[in-house]
Structure formats: structure tokens, C-alpha cells
Design an enzyme around this catalytic site. Structure first.
Site, PDB file in Angstrom:
ATOM      1  N   GLU A 105      48.532  46.990  82.547  1.00 30.81           N
ATOM      2  CA  GLU A 105      48.741  45.528  82.575  1.00 30.81           C
ATOM      3  C   GLU A 105      47.506  44.805  82.041  1.00 30.81           C
ATOM      4  O   GLU A 105      47.617  43.764  81.402  1.00 30.81           O
ATOM      5  CB  GLU A 105      49.106  45.093  84.004  1.00 30.81           C
ATOM      6  CG  GLU A 105      50.529  45.519  84.350  1.00 30.81           C
ATOM      7  CD  GLU A 105      50.765  45.887  85.798  1.00 30.81           C
ATOM      8  OE1 GLU A 105      49.968  45.488  86.669  1.00 30.81           O
ATOM      9  OE2 GLU A 105      51.765  46.594  86.067  1.00 30.81           O
ATOM     10  N   SER A 213      56.591  54.002  89.348  1.00 32.13           N
ATOM     11  CA  SER A 213      57.793  54.061  90.193  1.00 32.13           C
ATOM     12  C   SER A 213      57.756  55.213  91.197  1.00 32.13           C
ATOM     13  O   SER A 213      58.779  55.848  91.468  1.00 32.13           O
ATOM     14  CB  SER A 213      59.064  54.122  89.342  1.00 32.13           C
ATOM     15  OG  SER A 213      59.198  52.937  88.569  1.00 32.13           O
TER      16      SER A 213
HETATM   17  P1  13P Z   1      55.007  50.812  90.356  1.00 28.59           P
HETATM   18  O1  13P Z   1      54.814  51.867  91.417  1.00 28.59           O
HETATM   19  O2  13P Z   1      55.441  49.491  90.902  1.00 28.59           O
HETATM   20  O3  13P Z   1      55.868  51.323  89.237  1.00 28.59           O
HETATM   21  O4  13P Z   1      53.558  50.523  89.720  1.00 28.59           O
HETATM   22  C1  13P Z   1      52.792  51.575  89.279  1.00 28.59           C
HETATM   23  C2  13P Z   1      51.452  51.091  88.945  1.00 28.59           C
HETATM   24  O5  13P Z   1      51.270  50.393  87.946  1.00 28.59           O
HETATM   25  C3  13P Z   1      50.334  51.416  89.855  1.00 28.59           C
HETATM   26  O6  13P Z   1      49.108  51.111  89.288  1.00 28.59           O
END
Ligand code: 13P
Length: 257
Positions: A105, A213
Site C-alpha cells: 500500500e 487474506s
Molecule cells: P489482509 O489480511 O487484510 O489481506 O491484509 C494483508 C496485509 O496487507 C497485511 O500487511
């Protein structure tokens, strides 16, 4: 260790919860209360990465429960006129052991690239923090057979790392983050084997976590893949009950249950 799937881990697995931009004080206090008395099993390390605003308020209560604290990002300068930034020493002061770096991100939304990530790694090490360096490919890159090349480029930030610097790597395929899609056990095993090979080539023998996930019902399968030494959990770490189910499932795998 050069054969896909032949990597056998002797490291203590880490289950880390990345809260991303979620959580206010009252919710965090409720979360900690729901963790109960002894949430971290002996053979598993547990860590939480709440937003900056919750680091100091959670530091003592998490320490008492044997849970490590980490941040989700840091700036590389030690102090000064960098409005809105947080330094590595500020994270240490707030009780952090870990700092997540280069999350997809931050790479994709905030435009972080290798040069900046390299400076953050150096600054984190200089302050005594353990970086959790995130790497991972986009869906098109996997479909185009580019996964290993992408991961190799992302790991190149470790080329000049000091010997023995504390480090954890998290493999998070971008297409599996927040989508409910997880990499298959074959994909996870194969990719973790490649990452371990690259790390060995670069002189690092560190844990490699899987992220994307991770949920209570897929933790055992993911943690059973050779070369997976923990998980970086997003959405499912926001509720104490699901986070603790993940910790327990990982502990059962680590104990050989
Ligand atoms: P999720 O478990 O919500 O897919 O996010 C994973 C993540 O980006 C952890 O840093």
C-alpha cells in the site's frame, strides 16, 4: 535449500497483526481486554502493528501480555523539519521492536521506491528496530511469469545490509491482500523457496512470513507450507477473537499438532 519446498525452518514463527489505518483508543483497549491473560504461546512470537496514535497507549499492556509492538512505517531522518513524519527513535521511545517497511500500500499509493526503502532500512537498524520488509507481485506480474524477477528487484534493497542485522521478510502477493484470495499452497511453497534462496545469496538467514487474506480457517494450511515462518495478518487481526484463532492455529502447526 535450493529445491522448491525443501526448506525446513528452525526459527520461531511470528504472527503479526497489521491494523493499517484502523482503530481508535477505545477499540484498542477493548481488543487488549479480549486477548485474555496469556495470549502468546511459548513457541510462537506475536506482534501487533497499530496506527502511530495507539503505539504508546498500547505499549505497556501488550508488553504485559508478551506481545511485541511494531509500527507500520517510519521516516529515515533522525529528527528535524519533516512535518508529519515519525523517526525511528520515536518508535523505540514508544516501545516498538518492529517496523513494517515497503508494504504494497505504501509502494502503490504513496509511491515508495527502493531508494527510499533502503534509507528506511538503514535508519531502522541504526535505531535498533527490526524491519519487516514486505515484498510481493501484482496479479499481472504473476500472470506474465514475472514474479521471481519482481521479488528479486524488491529484495535488492538488502544488498548492502550490515551482516547480522535483524530482519524479517513478509511475502504478500498484492492480489491476495484484502481480496479473500490466497496463494495456493504450491504457489506459497514455490515462492517462499525462491525468496529463501535469494536471501541466502544476499547473506540473510531470516524468517519469511506469508501475508494476504490470512484467516483462522486457512492459517494451518499456509503455516504448513515449507519456508513459511509466520503470517502478516491484516483484516483478521482487527478482532481479538479471529487474531487469537490464527495465533492458536499457527502454534498448533509449530508444535507439530
Ligand atoms: P489482509 O489480511 O487484510 O489481506 O491484509 C494483508 C496485509 O496487507 C497485511 O500487511
Amino acid at each position: 535449500m535450493s529445491q522448491s519446498g525443501s526448506y525446513t525452518s528452525r526459527k520461531r514463527p511470528l504472527i503479526a497483526g497489521n491494523w493499517k489505518m484502523n482503530g481508535i483508543l477505545v477499540e484498542a483497549q477493548q481488543f487488549v481486554a479480549e486477548l485474555g491473560e496469556n495470549p502468546a504461546p511459548d513457541h510462537i512470537e506475536v506482534a501487533l502493528m497499530p496506527p502511530y496514535t495507539l503505539l504508546h497507549p498500547l505499549s505497556e499492556s501488550l508488553r504485559q501480555k508478551g506481545i511485541q509492538l511494531g509500527a507500520q512505517n517510519v521516516y529515515y531522518e533522525p529528527k528535524g523539519a519533516f512535518t508529519g513524519s515519525i523517526s525511528p527513535m520515536m518508535l523505540r521511545d514508544a516501545g516498538c521492536h518492529y517496523v513494517i517497511l515497503a508494504h504494497s500500500e505504501r509502494r502503490d499509493i504513496m509511491g515508495e521506491a527502493n531508494q527510499q526503502i533502503g534509507k528506511k532500512l538503514e535508519a531502522a537498524w541504526a535505531a535498533g528496530l527490526e524491519p519487516i520488509l514486505c515484498i510481493g507481485e501484482h496479479l499481472e506480474e504473476r500472470q506474465d511469469g514475472e514474479t521471481n524477477a519482481v521479488l528479486r528487484r524488491q529484495l535488492a534493497v538488502l544488498e548492502d545490509a550490515p551482516e547480522g542485522a535483524p530482519l524479517t521478510v513478509a511475502y504478500e502477493p498484492v492480489w491476495a491482500i484484502g481480496t479473500g484470495l490466497t496463494a495456493s499452497p504450491e504457489q506459497v511453497t514455490e515462492t517462499h523457496a525462491f525468496i529463501h534462496e535469494e536471501l541466502t545469496r544476499l547473506g540473510h538467514d531470516c524468517r519469511v512470513l506469508y501475508g494476504g487474506s490470512v484467516k483462522p480457517d486457512n492459517t494451518a494450511e499456509l503455516m504448513s507450507c515449507p519456508g513459511v515462518e509466520g503470517a502478516l495478518v491484516g483484516g483478521a487481526s482487527l478482532q481479538a477473537a479471529s487474531f487469537m484463532q490464527i495465533v492458536q492455529a499457527a502454534a498448533d502447526v509449530a508444535a507439530g499438532a
